[in-house]
Design a protein around this motif. Structure first.
Motif, PDB file in Angstrom:
ATOM      1  N   ASN A 115       0.819  -1.208   0.000  1.00  0.00           N
ATOM      2  CA  ASN A 115       0.000   0.000   0.000  1.00  0.00           C
ATOM      3  C   ASN A 115       0.851   1.256   0.000  1.00  0.00           C
ATOM      4  N   ASN A 116       0.263   2.342  -0.509  1.00  0.00           N
ATOM      5  CA  ASN A 116       0.867   3.674  -0.436  1.00  0.00           C
ATOM      6  C   ASN A 116       0.147   4.445   0.666  1.00  0.00           C
ATOM      7  N   THR A 118       0.357   7.387   1.667  1.00  0.00           N
ATOM      8  CA  THR A 118       0.151   8.815   1.419  1.00  0.00           C
ATOM      9  C   THR A 118      -0.946   9.093   0.394  1.00  0.00           C
ATOM     10  N   HIS A 119      -1.507   8.052  -0.214  1.00  0.00           N
ATOM     11  CA  HIS A 119      -2.561   8.216  -1.216  1.00  0.00           C
ATOM     12  C   HIS A 119      -3.799   7.444  -0.784  1.00  0.00           C
ATOM     13  N   MET A 312      -0.880   1.662  -9.455  1.00  0.00           N
ATOM     14  CA  MET A 312      -1.527   2.040  -8.202  1.00  0.00           C
ATOM     15  C   MET A 312      -2.893   1.394  -8.015  1.00  0.00           C
ATOM     16  N   LYS A 375      -2.112   1.683  -4.014  1.00  0.00           N
ATOM     17  CA  LYS A 375      -0.876   0.910  -4.081  1.00  0.00           C
ATOM     18  C   LYS A 375       0.295   1.836  -4.426  1.00  0.00           C
ATOM     19  N   LEU A 376       1.495   1.392  -4.091  1.00  0.00           N
ATOM     20  CA  LEU A 376       2.687   2.169  -4.418  1.00  0.00           C
ATOM     21  C   LEU A 376       2.887   2.256  -5.936  1.00  0.00           C
ATOM     22  N   GLN A 458      10.010   3.842  -7.819  1.00  0.00           N
ATOM     23  CA  GLN A 458      10.277   2.844  -6.781  1.00  0.00           C
ATOM     24  C   GLN A 458      11.634   3.064  -6.122  1.00  0.00           C
ATOM     25  N   GLY A 463       8.245   4.810  -4.136  1.00  0.00           N
ATOM     26  CA  GLY A 463       6.922   4.504  -4.651  1.00  0.00           C
ATOM     27  C   GLY A 463       5.831   5.438  -4.183  1.00  0.00           C
ATOM     28  N   LEU A 464       6.184   6.456  -3.409  1.00  0.00           N
ATOM     29  CA  LEU A 464       5.169   7.371  -2.888  1.00  0.00           C
ATOM     30  C   LEU A 464       4.736   8.392  -3.927  1.00  0.00           C
TER      31      LEU A 464
END
Length: 531
Positions: A115-116, A118-119, A312, A375-376, A458, A463-464
């Motif tokens: 997972n990301n 920040t999103h 993502m 997702k990243l 990445q 990946g953020l």
């Protein structure tokens, strides 16, 4: 810095002129997609706006002097297909058998597809909506070298929402309410809103771009924009715009400018980082330099950098909290078992049923603890995207594997390698060790741009966000589209700020959805049928 390359030209474009163009629709092509098209298989027809003031109608290049990353040979095509194959290097190998709920809630199932934090889960769907607003290649053959300067872009290179408005209330009358031409058509799926659909049994969406019915999330965004515009019409009438033509034009301006604000101030910083956004706004664009009114979409953006959002996408989503007979509706974004079902088990578009609406608290943060992450940005693609329904492919052709399509598109446009682009931009290229996994395919030293952008994100940005190469291309093009559009708020009124009601001092996507009336609080207050 001025908002445009040629500030002396700005005076030629007044707000009154924008309003006149917004209602015209003259000379534009009618709605995309035949009303009688097959379910989930919309016809890819041009639907350019009659309101836009940008001129170019074809794609172009940022780096015309750079050579292709590889020759157009059968061995290269085979290597690209192998790289992008299901079960191959790009496949996140999601445990589809665990089901859509477990893939969201069990962290152990996401080790290869993290997972990301920040999103939120809706971020890249807005990115897809933006893509459908500015670029539509309906003619170039996949994997066959094609001159972008001779390839029509069926969208306008402007953040003008022509995918929402089509050619306007006159030329695209089927998209507007017959008893109030200032408002767009909206229908009900049985509980809440749905796109207007053909009554011939096909469920074909009657919208300005057929791709905005590919899956439930993008269809839900289209519905939200329709409702935002319709409420903006009511707002405009309250401000004294009495004729339907003036009310429509003012509502379109309000909707478009609030959308442009969100792209610039919320989503672009999430995609590329605030530092790159600030640098472009303060120091200017170095690589994307069209003049005012002459914007175009570069293929390095269209097929390379801007396809980062595919990495993502989650394998599954919770579409809403109570739509499935009072229970949450979970589904894979795409599932082959949904083929031919009138109410598919997955979240594909092209269907109508009571549970097929979006509860936006899953996708954006309404501070109720319900939001889920994206997702990243990395080189792992969720497994369901390796088996696309044909209806989710605008050209309706093979292959149905999204990464293979993206990689073959690098040959279509003869795109340069990520390494060559980095050199041209003065950016430190990735080390050979960073791309060692590509050695068996022959792309370690000359890497397809799309893959390179994902790997750069990445390696450099964890990946953020996108890295410096991908972020610069995406940022310069999207900001450039605003700075070269004579009708954008950055050109007409650079100091403008959102004017429609919002919860706080800033205007966010949650405020947009609240004004549209599709936010969780409004859902809770409404009766069980959309009115």
């Amino acid at each position: 810095m001025s908002a445009v390359d040629d500030p002396e030209e700005t005076a030629r474009y007044s707000r009154r002129g924008f309003l006149k163009r917004a209602g015209a629709g003259a000379g534009a092509v009618a709605m995309a997609g035949g009303v009688g098209a097959a379910v989930g298989a919309p016809r890819a027809v041009a639907a350019r706006s009659g309101a836009v003031a940008t001129a170019p109608t074809t794609f172009g290049r940022l780096f015309p002097d750079l050579p292709p990353f590889a020759a157009d040979t059968d061995s290269v095509k085979s290597a690209l297909r192998s790289l992008g194959a299901k079960g191959g290097l790009l496949d996140a190998q999601d445990n589809i058998g665990a089901g859509p709920i477990a893939l969201i809630t069990d962290p152990a199932l996401n080790m290869n597809n993290p997972n990301n934090p920040t999103h939120t889960a809706g971020t890249h769907f807005v990115g897809q909506f933006v893509d459908h607003d500015i670029t539509f290649d309906a003619s170039s053959p996949l994997g066959v070298p094609t001159d972008p300067n001779r390839s029509t872009n069926s969208r306008t290179a402007s953040l003008d929402l022509d995918s929402l408005y089509g050619a306007g209330p006159v030329a695209s009358a089927q998209m507007y309410q017959p008893d109030d031409r200032a408002k767009l058509r909206i229908e009900s799926g049985g509980i809440f809103e749905d796109l207007p659909r053909a009554s011939d049994g096909t469920n074909t969406a009657i919208i300005g771009d057929p791709r905005n019915d590919e899956h439930m999330m993008i269809a839900g965004l289209q519905c939200a924009f329709i409702l935002f515009h319709n409420r903006a019409v009511d707002y405009a009438r309250g401000e004294g715009f009495t004729s339907w033509q003036d009310a429509f034009a003012e509502a379109r301006r309000l909707t478009t400018w609030h959308y442009q604000w969100l792209v610039l101030h919320e989503f672009l910083p999430l995609f590329i980082g605030q530092a790159i956004v600030d640098d472009i706004l303060k120091k200017g664009r170095h690589f994307y330099k069209p003049r005012l009114g002459q914007a175009f979409i570069p293929v390095e953006f269209q097929a390379g950098a801007y396809r980062f959002g595919h990495s993502m996408v989650r394998p599954s989503y919770r579409a809403n909290l109570k739509g499935d007979n009072g229970n949450p509706f979970f589904g894979m974004i795409f599932d082959p078992s949904g083929d031919g079902q009138p109410d598919p088990v997955d979240l594909r578009g092209g269907a109508r049923a009571a549970r097929r609406f979006i509860g936006w608290q899953t996708f954006f943060d309404f501070a109720d603890g319900q939001v889920k992450p994206n997702k990243l940005i990395d080189t792992k693609i969720s497994t369901p995207l390796f088996t696309l329904p044909l209806g989710a492919i605008a050209s309706h052709d093979q292959p149905q594997v999204l990464p293979q399509r993206n990689l073959l598109r690098q040959l279509t446009w003869s795109l340069p390698s990520g390494q060559k682009v980095a050199g041209e931009m003065g950016i430190q290229p990735l080390a050979a060790a960073d791309l060692a996994e590509l050695q068996p395919y022959g792309f370690q030293k000359s890497t397809p741009l799309w893959y390179y952008v994902l790997k750069e994100a990445q390696v450099v940005a964890r990946g953020l966000t996108l890295g410096p190469l991908g972020g610069r291309i995406v940022g310069e093009v999207l900001i450039g589209l605003l700075q070269t559009d004579p009708s954008s708020f950055l050109v007409v009124q650079p100091a403008w700020q959102p004017t429609l009601p919002s919860v706080g001092s800033t205007f966010r996507m949650t405020d947009f959805l609240t004004f549209a009336g599709v936010d969780p609080a409004t859902r809770h207050a409404q009766q069980p049928a959309y009115a």
